[in-house]
Design a protein around this motif. Structure first.
Motif, short mmCIF file in Angstrom:
data_model
loop_
_atom_site.label_atom_id
_atom_site.label_comp_id
_atom_site.label_asym_id
_atom_site.label_seq_id
_atom_site.Cartn_x
_atom_site.Cartn_y
_atom_site.Cartn_z
N HIS A 20 0.57 -1.52 0.01
CA HIS A 20 0.12 -0.52 -0.08
C HIS A 20 0.47 1.27 -0.17
N ASP A 30 -7.61 -3.25 -0.84
CA ASP A 30 -8.42 -2.97 0.07
C ASP A 30 -9.44 -3.02 -0.18
N HIS A 41 -11.60 -7.72 4.46
CA HIS A 41 -11.73 -7.31 3.61
C HIS A 41 -10.13 -8.49 2.56
N HIS A 99 -7.27 -8.40 0.56
CA HIS A 99 -6.39 -7.25 0.30
C HIS A 99 -5.29 -8.38 -1.16
#
Ligand SMILES: [Zn+2]
Length: 424
Positions: free
Chosen positions: A97, A104, A175, A177
């Motif tokens: 990220h 996500d 979530h 990823h």
């Protein structure tokens, strides 16, 4: 001469997909010299370690494209893309990220609806394609790893697999990823790079106008106007629409369907009512469901469930009644299973591992037969029953490189012919 109501169709297997919006179409002619190594597959992407937060820290375009695709076509929420942060464990390593190369996808593992959405997307990303490439779409988009619900999919060398995820305390049950390679994040992998025109080369009519447009679409041939000749069409997985050559009589060069079927489904075409002319449909690999639509996007006949996990759909007229039937090809066992209208299944083992199944009427008897396209040799092997009941395997070598096969009656003479499609 085309027999009224007779069906010819083909299944086009092809992994090729595109993010393009569709609708941009120009005419072009085939250039065989362009037919090099398109429709091959990307190598497994490697993760590049992130050593700090990018400055400026921005959403990398490939990741942003992927986010837009899922949010628009599937659902769920945006739980963050470019974020300056470290991985939540003792390693001290920076997250992807922090380089704008991870996203996500906000979904909840306690929701059956959300789990089904995730399964749908993971099947699209990780299923073996019709050329035998494992994890095909994840490779084409440059995904290096996926974390979801206590499990991690990770590339290791020339393979990738799911293992339990224990390296942080976050089980990723709120979530999914997705991490991307540098190339994927930069839109340089084949999902983005193969955007040249689709070039159609057909044995019977090499010089008629060819549909082109944004590459990495899936070619779909059919007789869209009922004139007895099959012609070109494409399916765009990014917006779930078919674009086909339109009614010659109305002067519209192309017709586009509304979005049909769920994201990740495999397109096909066929004659659903026996009145001549082809329409469209999709196969959902997880649900093993065939759904049938008119060119206007209206349901054309009841959906059917058939096949095994990992099967590829086939469509053809198995009994010569003018209406197309369904079936599947099981790659591992090289088995064609044709479902007849009376519910019986006609099975045949044909081809070799990594062959792509095709279907067509090779001998003009109004019944569709099976065959395969062997991309390694650019050869169609057609199972062509002879008049005396015997079998003749007809081998047709076509082209000079790797392509996607298409089958259709390009000249309207009542038998199907081979064709290939490649990206420009
Ligand atoms: Zn993440």
């Amino acid at each position: 001469m085309r027999v009224r109501g007779r069906r010819r169709y083909w299944i086009v297997a092809g992994v090729v997909m595109a993010l393009c919006a569709g609708g941009l179409v120009v005419f072009d002619r085939a250039d065989p010299m362009k037919a090099l190594t398109k429709f091959d597959i990307d190598s497994y992407p490697m993760r590049t370690t992130v050593t700090g937060c990018a400055n400026p820290l921005v959403d990398k375009p490939g990741v942003a494209d992927f986010r837009a695709l899922l949010l628009s076509q599937v659902g769920g929420g945006d739980d963050g893309l470019a974020v300056c942060k470290k991985i939540a464990n003792e390693s001290g390593a920076f997250s992807d990220h922090a380089d704008g190369r991870a996203w996500d996808w906000q979904v909840n593992a306690s929701s059956a609806t959300d789990r089904a959405m995730v399964d749908q997307v993971l099947n699209w990303l990780l299923r073996t394609d019709e050329r035998g490439h494992r994890n095909a779409m994840a490779r084409r988009t440059g995904i290096t790893y996926i974390i979801w619900n206590h499990m991690i999919y990770r590339v290791r060398g020339d393979d990738a697999r799911w293992t339990p995820y224990t390296s942080t305390g976050d089980p990723h049950d709120s979530h999914v990823h997705f991490s991307f390679s540098m190339a994927g994040a930069a839109r340089q992998t084949s999902w983005w790079s193969e955007r040249g025109p689709l070039v159609w080369m057909r044995s019977a009519e090499p010089d008629i106008p060819l549909i082109s447009g944004p590459g990495a679409l899936r070619p779909v041939a059919g007789d869209w106007d009922g004139d007895g000749r099959d012609t070109v069409g494409v399916h765009n997985p990014a917006n779930r629409r078919f674009l086909v050559r339109g009614e010659v009589t109305t002067g519209d060069p192309y017709a586009m369907t509304p979005p049909v079927g769920p994201f990740g489904a495999i397109p096909f075409a066929g004659d659903w009512d026996g009145e001549g002319g082809d329409e469209v449909g999709v196969y959902e690999p997880l649900a093993r469901r065939f759904s049938f639509y008119s060119i206007l996007g209206a349901p054309a006949r009841p959906s059917q469930v058939f096949g095994l996990a990992g099967d590829l759909p086939i469509v053809g007229d198995w009994d010569g009644d003018g209406v197309d039937d369904i079936g599947t090809y099981t790659p591992e066992s090289k088995t064609f299973s044709r479902l007849l209208p009376d519910g019986s299944v006609r099975a045949k083992v044909f081809g070799s591992l990594n062959d792509t199944p095709v279907v067509g009427d090779w001998n003009g008897d109004a019944v569709d037969d099976v065959g395969v396209f062997r991309s390694s040799k650019n050869t169609f092997l057609l199972d062509a029953p002879s008049a005396d009941g015997g079998q003749a395997i007809r081998s047709v070598t076509f082209g000079t490189a790797r392509h996607l096969p298409v089958i259709g009656d390009w000249d309207g003479n009542g038998t199907d012919d081979e064709g290939i499609v490649t990206a420009g």
